[in-house]
Design a protein around this motif. Sequence first.
Motif, PDB file in Angstrom:
ATOM      1  N   TYR A 110     -80.980 -10.214  54.331  1.00  0.00           N
ATOM      2  CA  TYR A 110     -80.592 -10.706  55.655  1.00  0.00           C
ATOM      3  C   TYR A 110     -81.569 -11.778  56.139  1.00  0.00           C
ATOM      4  O   TYR A 110     -81.158 -12.857  56.589  1.00  0.00           O
ATOM      5  CB  TYR A 110     -80.538  -9.543  56.648  1.00  0.00           C
TER       6      TYR A 110
ATOM      7  N   GLU B 142     -81.335 -15.071  54.216  1.00  0.00           N
ATOM      8  CA  GLU B 142     -80.175 -15.860  54.621  1.00  0.00           C
ATOM      9  C   GLU B 142     -80.414 -16.502  55.987  1.00  0.00           C
ATOM     10  O   GLU B 142     -80.040 -17.651  56.209  1.00  0.00           O
ATOM     11  CB  GLU B 142     -78.923 -14.976  54.656  1.00  0.00           C
TER      12      GLU B 142
ATOM     13  N   ARG C 133     -69.363 -11.742  56.905  1.00  0.00           N
ATOM     14  CA  ARG C 133     -69.447 -12.231  55.522  1.00  0.00           C
ATOM     15  C   ARG C 133     -70.616 -11.567  54.789  1.00  0.00           C
ATOM     16  O   ARG C 133     -70.505 -11.227  53.611  1.00  0.00           O
ATOM     17  CB  ARG C 133     -69.608 -13.750  55.506  1.00  0.00           C
ATOM     18  N   PHE C 134     -71.730 -11.411  55.492  1.00  0.00           N
ATOM     19  CA  PHE C 134     -72.907 -10.783  54.892  1.00  0.00           C
ATOM     20  C   PHE C 134     -72.573  -9.363  54.435  1.00  0.00           C
ATOM     21  O   PHE C 134     -72.826  -8.987  53.292  1.00  0.00           O
ATOM     22  CB  PHE C 134     -74.060 -10.776  55.904  1.00  0.00           C
ATOM     23  N   TRP C 135     -72.007  -8.545  55.337  1.00  0.00           N
ATOM     24  CA  TRP C 135     -71.669  -7.165  54.976  1.00  0.00           C
ATOM     25  C   TRP C 135     -70.533  -7.113  53.964  1.00  0.00           C
ATOM     26  O   TRP C 135     -70.487  -6.216  53.114  1.00  0.00           O
ATOM     27  CB  TRP C 135     -71.327  -6.344  56.218  1.00  0.00           C
ATOM     28  N   GLY C 136     -69.612  -8.068  54.010  1.00  0.00           N
ATOM     29  CA  GLY C 136     -68.545  -8.136  53.007  1.00  0.00           C
ATOM     30  C   GLY C 136     -69.107  -8.364  51.611  1.00  0.00           C
ATOM     31  O   GLY C 136     -68.681  -7.722  50.640  1.00  0.00           O
ATOM     32  N   ARG C 137     -70.081  -9.268  51.505  1.00  0.00           N
ATOM     33  CA  ARG C 137     -70.716  -9.502  50.201  1.00  0.00           C
ATOM     34  C   ARG C 137     -71.479  -8.271  49.727  1.00  0.00           C
ATOM     35  O   ARG C 137     -71.468  -7.931  48.554  1.00  0.00           O
ATOM     36  CB  ARG C 137     -71.646 -10.713  50.278  1.00  0.00           C
ATOM     37  N   ARG C 138     -72.160  -7.588  50.652  1.00  0.00           N
ATOM     38  CA  ARG C 138     -72.877  -6.360  50.269  1.00  0.00           C
ATOM     39  C   ARG C 138     -71.883  -5.313  49.767  1.00  0.00           C
ATOM     40  O   ARG C 138     -72.122  -4.611  48.797  1.00  0.00           O
ATOM     41  CB  ARG C 138     -73.650  -5.772  51.462  1.00  0.00           C
ATOM     42  N   TRP C 139     -70.741  -5.189  50.455  1.00  0.00           N
ATOM     43  CA  TRP C 139     -69.738  -4.205  50.061  1.00  0.00           C
ATOM     44  C   TRP C 139     -69.146  -4.550  48.697  1.00  0.00           C
ATOM     45  O   TRP C 139     -68.967  -3.672  47.861  1.00  0.00           O
ATOM     46  CB  TRP C 139     -68.632  -4.134  51.115  1.00  0.00           C
ATOM     47  N   LEU C 140     -68.870  -5.847  48.460  1.00  0.00           N
ATOM     48  CA  LEU C 140     -68.307  -6.263  47.172  1.00  0.00           C
ATOM     49  C   LEU C 140     -69.264  -5.963  46.017  1.00  0.00           C
ATOM     50  O   LEU C 140     -68.826  -5.722  44.894  1.00  0.00           O
ATOM     51  CB  LEU C 140     -67.943  -7.740  47.195  1.00  0.00           C
ATOM     52  N   ARG C 141     -70.567  -5.978  46.275  1.00  0.00           N
ATOM     53  CA  ARG C 141     -71.540  -5.671  45.221  1.00  0.00           C
ATOM     54  C   ARG C 141     -71.500  -4.224  44.796  1.00  0.00           C
ATOM     55  O   ARG C 141     -71.989  -3.870  43.722  1.00  0.00           O
ATOM     56  CB  ARG C 141     -72.962  -6.013  45.700  1.00  0.00           C
TER      57      ARG C 141
END
Length: 97
Positions: free
Chosen positions: A71, A74, A85-93
Amino acid sequence: MSGRSLNGVAKSSRNHHLDLLRALAIVLVVFCHLIQRSPKVCPSWTRFSDLGAYGVDLFFVLSGWLIGSLYWQELVRFGNVQIYRFWGRRWLRTIPP
């Protein structure tokens, strides 16, 4: 020279000390489960089964450290963080390949 050291070998952005702590946390949790699920309980080992809780705590602290540093990186790099978008990328990982 981005991503390379002086001798031409690519630098890793991973912190190996945090990897070692993460491995220790995993070993503590696995060891705790092995003791608790053992068909024959060894009394001298049961006192170590409480260490599994410390392993879980350590793993959560390390996860918080990682997400927090991502965080802040960034924020420094772009000047702001688009939180969805930040949490979406974390979730996708977390989704397996």
